[in-house]
Design a protein around this motif. Structure first.
Motif, PDB file in Angstrom:
ATOM      1  N   TYR A 156       0.807  -1.246  -0.145  1.00 44.89           N
ATOM      2  CA  TYR A 156       0.140  -0.111   0.058  1.00 44.89           C
ATOM      3  C   TYR A 156       0.813   1.179   0.044  1.00 44.89           C
ATOM      4  CZ  TYR A 156      -3.378   3.456   1.622  1.00 44.89           C
ATOM      5  OH  TYR A 156      -4.189   4.533   1.664  1.00 44.89           O
ATOM      6  N   THR A 189      -5.259   0.790  -3.831  1.00 43.39           N
ATOM      7  CA  THR A 189      -5.703   1.153  -2.453  1.00 43.39           C
ATOM      8  C   THR A 189      -7.008   0.261  -2.157  1.00 43.39           C
ATOM      9  OG1 THR A 189      -7.463   2.765  -3.674  1.00 43.39           O
ATOM     10  CG2 THR A 189      -5.442   3.608  -2.960  1.00 43.39           C
ATOM     11  N   SER A 190      -7.890   0.227  -1.191  1.00 46.68           N
ATOM     12  CA  SER A 190      -8.508  -0.800  -0.882  1.00 46.68           C
ATOM     13  C   SER A 190     -10.258  -0.636  -1.694  1.00 46.68           C
ATOM     14  CB  SER A 190      -8.933  -0.753   0.705  1.00 46.68           C
ATOM     15  OG  SER A 190      -9.478   0.449   1.053  1.00 46.68           O
ATOM     16  N   LEU A 212     -17.470   1.764   3.797  1.00 45.67           N
ATOM     17  CA  LEU A 212     -17.345   2.238   5.042  1.00 45.67           C
ATOM     18  C   LEU A 212     -18.329   3.417   5.509  1.00 45.67           C
ATOM     19  CD1 LEU A 212     -13.315   2.560   5.511  1.00 45.67           C
ATOM     20  CD2 LEU A 212     -14.938   1.596   7.147  1.00 45.67           C
ATOM     21  N   ASN A 213     -18.638   4.436   4.342  1.00 47.30           N
ATOM     22  CA  ASN A 213     -19.604   5.228   4.579  1.00 47.30           C
ATOM     23  C   ASN A 213     -20.948   4.941   4.570  1.00 47.30           C
ATOM     24  OD1 ASN A 213     -17.511   7.088   4.660  1.00 47.30           O
ATOM     25  ND2 ASN A 213     -17.368   7.492   2.388  1.00 47.30           N
ATOM     26  N   TRP A 268      -1.743   2.259   6.128  1.00 43.67           N
ATOM     27  CA  TRP A 268      -3.337   2.196   5.694  1.00 43.67           C
ATOM     28  C   TRP A 268      -4.063   2.329   7.108  1.00 43.67           C
ATOM     29  CZ3 TRP A 268      -7.479  -1.672   6.429  1.00 43.67           C
ATOM     30  CH2 TRP A 268      -8.526  -1.417   5.664  1.00 43.67           C
ATOM     31  N   TRP A 291      -7.195   9.024   9.894  1.00 41.85           N
ATOM     32  CA  TRP A 291      -7.568  10.558   9.213  1.00 41.85           C
ATOM     33  C   TRP A 291      -9.052  10.592   9.131  1.00 41.85           C
ATOM     34  CZ3 TRP A 291      -5.639  15.028   8.352  1.00 41.85           C
ATOM     35  CH2 TRP A 291      -4.030  14.938   8.320  1.00 41.85           C
ATOM     36  N   HIS A 300      -9.565   8.717  -7.077  1.00 40.79           N
ATOM     37  CA  HIS A 300      -8.383   8.327  -6.492  1.00 40.79           C
ATOM     38  C   HIS A 300      -8.019   9.444  -5.313  1.00 40.79           C
ATOM     39  CE1 HIS A 300      -4.129   7.413  -5.736  1.00 40.79           C
ATOM     40  NE2 HIS A 300      -4.410   5.975  -5.877  1.00 40.79           N
ATOM     41  N   ARG A 306      -7.785  13.762  -6.063  1.00 40.38           N
ATOM     42  CA  ARG A 306      -8.634  14.343  -5.026  1.00 40.38           C
ATOM     43  C   ARG A 306      -7.946  15.633  -4.756  1.00 40.38           C
ATOM     44  NH1 ARG A 306     -13.388  10.708  -2.056  1.00 40.38           N
ATOM     45  NH2 ARG A 306     -12.897   8.651  -3.403  1.00 40.38           N
ATOM     46  N   ALA A 309      -8.522  19.277  -6.200  1.00 38.25           N
ATOM     47  CA  ALA A 309      -8.993  20.503  -5.364  1.00 38.25           C
ATOM     48  C   ALA A 309      -8.062  21.382  -5.129  1.00 38.25           C
ATOM     49  CB  ALA A 309      -9.174  19.789  -3.834  1.00 38.25           C
ATOM     50  N   LEU A 325     -19.878  11.845  -5.756  1.00 45.37           N
ATOM     51  CA  LEU A 325     -19.178  10.653  -5.206  1.00 45.37           C
ATOM     52  C   LEU A 325     -20.280   9.563  -4.636  1.00 45.37           C
ATOM     53  CD1 LEU A 325     -16.480  12.579  -2.925  1.00 45.37           C
ATOM     54  CD2 LEU A 325     -16.075  10.877  -4.705  1.00 45.37           C
ATOM     55  N   ASP A 360     -18.969   7.555  -2.624  1.00 44.45           N
ATOM     56  CA  ASP A 360     -18.703   7.339  -1.218  1.00 44.45           C
ATOM     57  C   ASP A 360     -18.548   8.616  -0.168  1.00 44.45           C
ATOM     58  OD1 ASP A 360     -16.202   9.139  -2.031  1.00 44.45           O
ATOM     59  OD2 ASP A 360     -14.560   7.567  -1.701  1.00 44.45           O
ATOM     60  N   GLY A 361     -19.273   9.696  -0.880  1.00 50.10           N
ATOM     61  CA  GLY A 361     -19.495  11.026  -0.155  1.00 50.10           C
ATOM     62  C   GLY A 361     -19.508  10.873   1.436  1.00 50.10           C
ATOM     63  N   GLY A 412     -10.847  16.902   3.636  1.00 48.91           N
ATOM     64  CA  GLY A 412     -10.252  16.840   2.492  1.00 48.91           C
ATOM     65  C   GLY A 412     -10.130  18.113   1.899  1.00 48.91           C
ATOM     66  N   THR A 449      -6.695  20.805   1.550  1.00 52.79           N
ATOM     67  CA  THR A 449      -6.241  21.254   0.496  1.00 52.79           C
ATOM     68  C   THR A 449      -6.367  22.735   0.054  1.00 52.79           C
ATOM     69  OG1 THR A 449      -7.154  19.095  -0.457  1.00 52.79           O
ATOM     70  CG2 THR A 449      -6.123  20.342  -2.092  1.00 52.79           C
TER      71      THR A 449
END
Ligand SMILES: Cc1cc2nc3c(=O)[nH]c(=O)nc-3n(C[C@H](O)[C@H](O)[C@H](O)COP(=O)(O)OP(=O)(O)OC[C@H]3O[C@@H](n4cnc5c(N)ncnc54)[C@H](O)[C@@H]3O)c2cc1C
Length: 492
Positions: A251, A263-264, A270-271, A302, A308, A371, A375, A379, A401, A403-404, A412, A416
């Motif tokens: 990773y 990446t996973s 998760l969301n 990871w 984060w 990715h 992002r 941004a 998104l 995964d929003g 994020g 940025t």
């Protein structure tokens, strides 16, 4: 499983925790209630106000369908109700609970401000009617508020937060909860009505049927429950976790290259809650001899990324202004952001003339996912080089998104745009061309999403010459960088 049945009839309210394994509210309800049902309440108008888009909501509904099947294996019926707004939920739940003769409501806590307000209102309303309400901390490893500096203050910087969190967690095992018990149909499913009328803002129907349409949304779920190619549900999430466990050691070395699938891609799961944070951390720890830090570099890296997510979620409860469209660093309110709709729409549709930015935005628009390295690049390009208000970008991301997630997206963007806590220093502006050369050296990713320049050489593809069919760059990248640095440097 220790059973201490003390409640005759309970109701589990599912929200962003759409799984049956390692689900705190469901597990505890199943140990304590003789009879148990579940409910999901869709609030499409509020979701729209929160900028939740078609991809995110389609994925949520697809996961909900899968959840209903999983709950059936435990003989737990799942009800569905649609009301337009959060504000109608307390009254709706009160009516339902009264009619179903439920004594206790169980749910897992959510932390953005409007969700917290909704949940407080539900608790107040139901307590008036002697119904107990239990909210569990389930979305994060530790409940927001549990990780504090010695002064008692919340951490505003990631590294000490991470250190403190690891110290708090490392002593005890990360232990996902057992599967909820299977309740015999004769004591459970047969005792719940198939539907009920609910009188809030017109006649609404509580049913055990999950609809294929929602007001204001265009749901796009294929026959096997996929959304934009993403398989939905708990089993798909576990399959992905297992596949990622095979490559997790690479990773750190590979995670920044968007052309590699390294990446996973667990973020949609998760969301929506199709997988739990504990299940993810447990897999990582079990492959790293129980170490949170050190050991295998890929695994430790990871785990750090998962923290984060934890950090940004914890910030929400300590700094409610984050949920109000305000920057963490209040002085950045003075920045003379630009509000150029024409330029913004070129950024959004991937027509900026900067290939890595365009490829990234097209990945988002086509797949609902982008990715992480990209992002940050897009941004930075919007908020620094173009000096367009980061909130426009944050909003566009939420709308597109799959995964929003409010906390991670806000975190994020503010990181940025250098308006956030522990953000990138304002004078560090990503150079999209050198990022492109470094992380997509052969232009493989760009060629996939920007076919009109695919014949260019590896050298030219990052910063193409004038070419027919591909736009000229819409902003002077180095002048934009200079302007952003000046604007930030002049903040009082
Ligand atoms: C401008 C911007 C907007 C973002 N918006 C979102 C969002 O809406 N939803 C979202 O889940 N993530 C968001 N992220 C964080 C990150 O880009 C994604 O979590 C990650 O790309 C998801 O891919 P993955 O599951 O393969 O991640 P992996 O690299 O495999 O990481 C595993 C998990 O760790 C968490 N994670 C990883 N990086 C971060 C990070 N920087 N911040 C917070 N959590 C992280 C995610 O839950 C992720 O699924 C955003 C980042 C930026 C810079």
């Amino acid at each position: 499983m220790s059973r201490q049945i003390s409640i005759q009839r309970g109701l589990v309210w599912f929200r962003s925790d759409l799984r049956i394994q390692d689900n705190s509210a469901l597990y505890h309800a199943s140990t304590r209630c003789e009879q148990l049902a579940a409910i999901f309440i869709a609030c499409p108008e509020t979701w729209k106000n929160h900028d939740e888009g078609d991809a995110l909501v389609s994925f949520r509904m697809a996961c909900l369908q899968k959840l209903q099947g999983q709950l059936q294996t435990r003989n737990i019926p799942l009800y569905f109700l649609e009301v337009p707004e959060f504000s109608l939920v307390p009254e709706a739940l009160q009516q339902i609970i009264q009619r179903l003769k439920v004594e206790a409501l169980f749910a897992n806590a959510e932390y953005p401000l409007n969700e917290l307000r909704r949940d407080n209102a539900v608790r107040e309303k139901l307590l008036e009617h002697n119904v107990s309400v239990e909210y569990y901390s389930d979305r994060t490893l530790l409940p927001p508020g549990a990780v504090r500096a010695a002064s008692g203050d919340p951490y505003k910087v990631f590294t000490p937060f991470k250190r403190a969190l690891i110290q708090l967690c490392a002593g005890s095992q990360v232990k996902p909860l057992p599967t909820p018990r299977k309740i015999p149909p004769s004591t459970n499913s047969e005792h719940w009505p198939k539907w009920l009328a609910v009188d809030v803002k017109g006649n609404r129907k509580l049913t055990q049927k999950i609809p294929s349409q929602l007001l204001g949304y265009s749901l796009n779920i294929d026959g096997s429950g996929r959304v934009k190619g993403w398989e939905s549900g708990e089993q798909a999430a576990q399959k992905r976790l297992k596949a990622f466990a095979e490559i997790i050691d690479q990773y750190q070395a590979e995670r920044d290259f968007p052309a590699k699938d390294s990446t996973s891609r667990l973020s949609p799961y998760l969301n929506s809650g199709a997988i739990s944070i504990r299940q993810c951390v447990k897999m990582a720890l079990s492959q790293n001899k129980g170490l949170w830090q050190g050991g295998d570099e890929g695994i430790a890296c990871w785990i750090s990324e998962l923290i984060w997510r934890e950090f940004y979620t914890h910030l929400l409860t300590d700094f409610p202004r984050l949920s109000m469209g305000r920057p963490f660093k209040e002085e950045t309110e003075q920045i003379p952001w630009r509000y150029d709709e024409g330029l913004f729409s070129l950024w959004a549709s991937g027509e900026t003339g900067v290939p890595i930015v365009d490829a990234a935005m097209r990945q988002l628009n086509e797949t609902g996912w982008m990715h992480n390295r990209l992002r940050m690049i897009v941004a930075s390009f919007l908020s620094k080089n173009m000096l367009i208000d980061w909130r426009w970008g944050e909003r566009y991301f939420m709308q597109h998104l799959i995964d929003g997630d409010f906390a991670s997206n806000n975190g994020g963007w503010q990181w940025t745009a250098s308006t956030g806590t522990d953000a990138a220093p304002y004078f560090r502006v990503f150079n999209p061309y050198s990022q492109s050369q470094k992380f997509d050296p052969n232009g493989e990713f760009i060629r996939h999403y920007v076919p009109e320049i695919s014949s260019l050489s590896n050298k030219e593809i990052h910063e193409p010459p004038m070419i027919e069919g591909y736009p000229q760059v819409i902003c002077d990248v180095s002048a934009g960088r200079k302007r952003a640095i000046e604007v930030f440097a002049n903040l009082k």
